[in-house]
Design a protein around this motif. Structure first.
Motif, PDB file in Angstrom:
ATOM      1  N   ALA A 145      22.901 -51.115-146.683  1.00  0.00           N
ATOM      2  CA  ALA A 145      22.873 -50.269-147.880  1.00  0.00           C
ATOM      3  C   ALA A 145      23.341 -48.853-147.562  1.00  0.00           C
ATOM      4  N   VAL A 146      22.914 -48.323-146.419  1.00  0.00           N
ATOM      5  CA  VAL A 146      23.304 -46.962-146.036  1.00  0.00           C
ATOM      6  C   VAL A 146      24.800 -46.885-145.757  1.00  0.00           C
ATOM      7  N   ILE A 147      25.325 -47.856-145.031  1.00  0.00           N
ATOM      8  CA  ILE A 147      26.738 -47.832-144.648  1.00  0.00           C
ATOM      9  C   ILE A 147      27.647 -48.047-145.851  1.00  0.00           C
ATOM     10  N   ARG A 148      27.271 -48.975-146.727  1.00  0.00           N
ATOM     11  CA  ARG A 148      28.151 -49.304-147.852  1.00  0.00           C
ATOM     12  C   ARG A 148      28.044 -48.318-149.003  1.00  0.00           C
ATOM     13  N   ARG A 149      26.832 -47.806-149.255  1.00  0.00           N
ATOM     14  CA  ARG A 149      26.654 -46.950-150.428  1.00  0.00           C
ATOM     15  C   ARG A 149      26.172 -45.543-150.088  1.00  0.00           C
TER      16      ARG A 149
END
Length: 275
Positions: A145-149
């Motif tokens: 979630a952190v990397i993608r958004r």
């Protein structure tokens, strides 16, 4: 593969039957490891979030098929644990029913309330241990979630850390209620992660928020079961095993439920506004 073969590998294998939760025999079974793992998870997630925020990227990074493969793996692992603990519970009931007659314990009571003096050993606790180890794989969802958004959710940090601690306490104190909790949780995860894999490979999703609703139903069922454990503990002679850990578990479950209720209401209001 025959039914007999499946039952052997999921309930009668020597490693399952002779399993024992012990700091010297089980990996990741010490308090030091648990505290180190939770601290490392929180620090790594926050550091990654800050690092991506400093770079000021407007769009998240692409992870390719990794999230889809993770979802598929988690769906399969959850399904195996569900079948394994269900068959193991049936085998334990079959093998110990004669003892229950002395204590007037029924199968339903055993599912929710272990007799006082129960040790974390045998088939059921093997699959509880497998569930505990699988919790570490769930942590990757936060980093995805952190990397993608570039978004770090406080609820996700608390939820994942709490569930990891809860599954550890189940084994450490041979806590009652864990069989039902694992059955409900793994069947929910099998559906949720299977759905995530389904949508990740480009197939059409449901016309309603399936993941959010599944998690809401799961929390509701777990709350009902917690009430059942308390009722049995109060009326049963000797009470339930690991009731102190169960009390701590109940507090964490209440916190998670309140945070999720807030998240659920916020999600529903946003979806209604879009309509």
């Amino acid at each position: 593969m025959t039914v007999h073969t499946v039952k052997y590998w999921l309930t009668e294998h020597p490693n399952i039957v002779n399993f024992r939760w012990s700091p010297t025999q089980s990996y990741a079974s010490t308090w030091f490891f648990l505290f180190t793992a939770v601290s490392s998870y929180v620090i790594a997630a926050v550091s990654l979030h800050i690092l991506l925020a400093v770079t000021r990227r407007r769009r998240g990074l692409s992870l390719g098929p990794i999230p889809a493969l993770h979802s598929l793996a988690m769906a399969l692992i959850s399904a195996v644990i569900f079948v394994g603990i269900l068959l193991s519970a049936a085998a334990e009931i079959r093998d110990t029913r004669w003892l229950w007659r002395r204590t007037r314990t029924t199968a339903l009571q055993w599912f929710l309330c272990f007799p006082v003096g129960t040790r974390a050993s045998g088939r059921v606790f093997f699959w509880s241990y497998a569930f505990y180890l699988s919790r570490f794989l769930h942590l990757f969802r936060t980093f995805f979630a952190v990397i993608r958004r570039r978004k770090l959710s406080f609820f996700q940090l608390i939820n994942q850390s709490s569930l990891l601690c809860i599954s550890f306490l189940w084994l450490e104190y041979s806590q009652s209620f864990q069989v039902v909790a694992i059955l409900l949780t793994t069947v929910s995860y099998a559906v949720v992660y299977g759905y995530r894999f389904w949508t990740a490979i480009g197939l059409r999703g449901a016309c309603f928020p399936l993941v959010v609703n599944c998690q809401a139903v799961l929390l509701g069922c777990l709350t009902v079961c917690h009430v059942g454990v308390l009722c049995i503990h109060l009326v049963k002679r000797g009470g339930c095993n690991g009731i102190g850990a169960w009390l701590f578990n109940s507090v964490l479950n209440a916190v998670i439920s309140l945070l999720y209720l807030k998240f659920y209401v916020k999600t529903r209001s946003l979806s209604l506004r879009k309509q």
